[in-house]
Write an enzyme that holds these catalytic residues in place. Structure first.
Site, PDB file in Angstrom:
ATOM      1  CB  SER A 140      36.382  11.142 -11.327  1.00 23.15           C
ATOM      2  OG  SER A 140      36.871   9.894 -11.752  1.00 23.15           O
ATOM      3  CG  MET A 195      31.852   3.292 -20.443  1.00 22.86           C
ATOM      4  SD  MET A 195      33.520   2.815 -19.910  1.00 22.86           S
ATOM      5  CE  MET A 195      33.214   1.124 -19.464  1.00 22.86           C
ATOM      6  CG  ASN A 214      41.028   4.129 -23.172  1.00 22.27           C
ATOM      7  OD1 ASN A 214      40.102   4.792 -22.691  1.00 22.27           O
ATOM      8  ND2 ASN A 214      41.116   2.814 -23.014  1.00 22.27           N
ATOM      9  CG  HIS A 230      41.698  -0.693 -19.466  1.00 24.45           C
ATOM     10  ND1 HIS A 230      40.393  -0.868 -19.892  1.00 24.45           N
ATOM     11  CD2 HIS A 230      42.069  -1.866 -18.902  1.00 24.45           C
ATOM     12  CE1 HIS A 230      40.013  -2.098 -19.607  1.00 24.45           C
ATOM     13  NE2 HIS A 230      41.000  -2.726 -19.006  1.00 24.45           N
TER      14      HIS A 230
HETATM   15  C1  GAR Z   1      37.478   4.836 -15.011  1.00 25.72           C
HETATM   16  O1  GAR Z   1      37.761   3.944 -13.970  1.00 25.72           O
HETATM   17  C2  GAR Z   1      38.113   4.369 -16.300  1.00 25.72           C
HETATM   18  O2  GAR Z   1      39.331   3.746 -16.113  1.00 25.72           O
HETATM   19  C3  GAR Z   1      37.085   3.413 -16.804  1.00 25.72           C
HETATM   20  O3  GAR Z   1      35.846   4.021 -16.517  1.00 25.72           O
HETATM   21  C4  GAR Z   1      35.998   4.830 -15.358  1.00 25.72           C
HETATM   22  C5  GAR Z   1      35.479   6.210 -15.666  1.00 25.72           C
HETATM   23  O4  GAR Z   1      35.468   7.029 -14.539  1.00 25.72           O
HETATM   24  N1  GAR Z   1      37.238   3.183 -18.194  1.00 25.72           N
HETATM   25  C6  GAR Z   1      37.024   2.019 -18.789  1.00 25.72           C
HETATM   26  O5  GAR Z   1      36.670   1.031 -18.184  1.00 25.72           O
HETATM   27  C7  GAR Z   1      37.275   2.022 -20.281  1.00 25.72           C
HETATM   28  N2  GAR Z   1      37.338   0.679 -20.784  1.00 25.72           N
HETATM   29  P1  GAR Z   1      35.258   8.592 -14.665  1.00 25.72           P
HETATM   30  O6  GAR Z   1      34.026   8.839 -15.548  1.00 25.72           O
HETATM   31  O7  GAR Z   1      35.013   9.029 -13.248  1.00 25.72           O
HETATM   32  O8  GAR Z   1      36.496   9.194 -15.254  1.00 25.72           O
END
Ligand code: GAR
Length: 203
Positions: free
Chosen positions: A14, A93, A110, A112
């Site tokens: 997303s 991740m 990045n 977070h």
């Molecule tokens: C997001 O909330 C991002 O902040 C988090 O994973 C999600 C990915 O959503 N990232 C982490 O936790 C990194 N440490 P997405 O695939 O819909 O963009």
């Protein structure tokens, strides 16, 4: 300067979508030159295909939590081959290692889901909720050799409501993420970000 973005993601994508939308709306001067994932059936690949973006799975075995060794070398090679100048970790991740940071100095970002330096690591929105915080949020930062520790570019705060569950809170944080990432990349494309030690000065 038009950014040439390599997107690395492990999940739904997303955040990548918000960047695609900003590019298509001409509010971000950038082009996505490749989308790489460490998860073979990640939804981010479907989204990439929908927008005719070159997407690819890179196996990161035998490592579970980091991008290292041959997989990192392959990732660097693919990003260079695609002409990327900026690496966007969008729900990726894994911890990236020094070789990738050295290949794209000060050009790895990045997002977070917490107001760093509080709650680095996994499921940060749940950590904030369990801690009893009144405010959570998200952070876009440059990546350094630590975990979720590089210089901060943009942060957005999200109030925690009494009835929040981890799911409702994460959903509201994601709304802010989708504003924050294009905003940070816009500042980068406009040449307005200047790293001074730990601080990012915006001019
Ligand atoms: C997001 O909330 C991002 O902040 C988090 O994973 C999600 C990915 O959503 N990232 C982490 O936790 C990194 N440490 P997405 O695939 O819909 O963009």
């Amino acid at each position: 300067m038009k950014l040439k973005l390599a997107i690395l993601g492990s999940g739904s994508g997303s955040n990548m979508q918000s960047i695609v939308d900003a590019i298509e709306a001409h509010t971000l001067d950038a082009e996505i030159v490749c989308v790489l994932t460490d998860v073979p059936d990640a939804k981010i690949l479907e989204r990439a295909a929908r927008h005719h973006l070159p997407g690819r799975y890179v196996s990161c075995a035998p490592f579970r939590t980091k991008l290292d060794g041959a997989a990192q070398e392959e990732t660097i090679r693919l990003m260079r081959e695609a002409g990327a100048d900026t690496v966007v970790l969008a729900g990726f991740m894994r911890i990236v290692k020094p070789a990738l940071l050295a290949a794209f100095p000060n050009r790895v970002l990045n997002i977070h889901p917490a107001l760093l330096p509080a709650f680095p690591g996994l499921c940060s929105w749940k950590q904030a909720l369990d801690y009893g915080c009144r405010v959570a949020g998200c952070t876009v930062h440059f990546v350094d050799a630590g975990t979720d520790s590089g210089p901060i570019i943009v942060q957005k705060a999200v109030p925690i409501e009494p009835n929040d569950t981890p799911e409702t809170l994460h959903a509201r944080i994601q709304v802010q993420e989708h504003i924050a990432y294009p905003e940070a990349l816009r500042l980068l494309s406009e040449g307005r970000l200047h790293i001074q030690g730990r601080r990012v000065i915006i001019r």
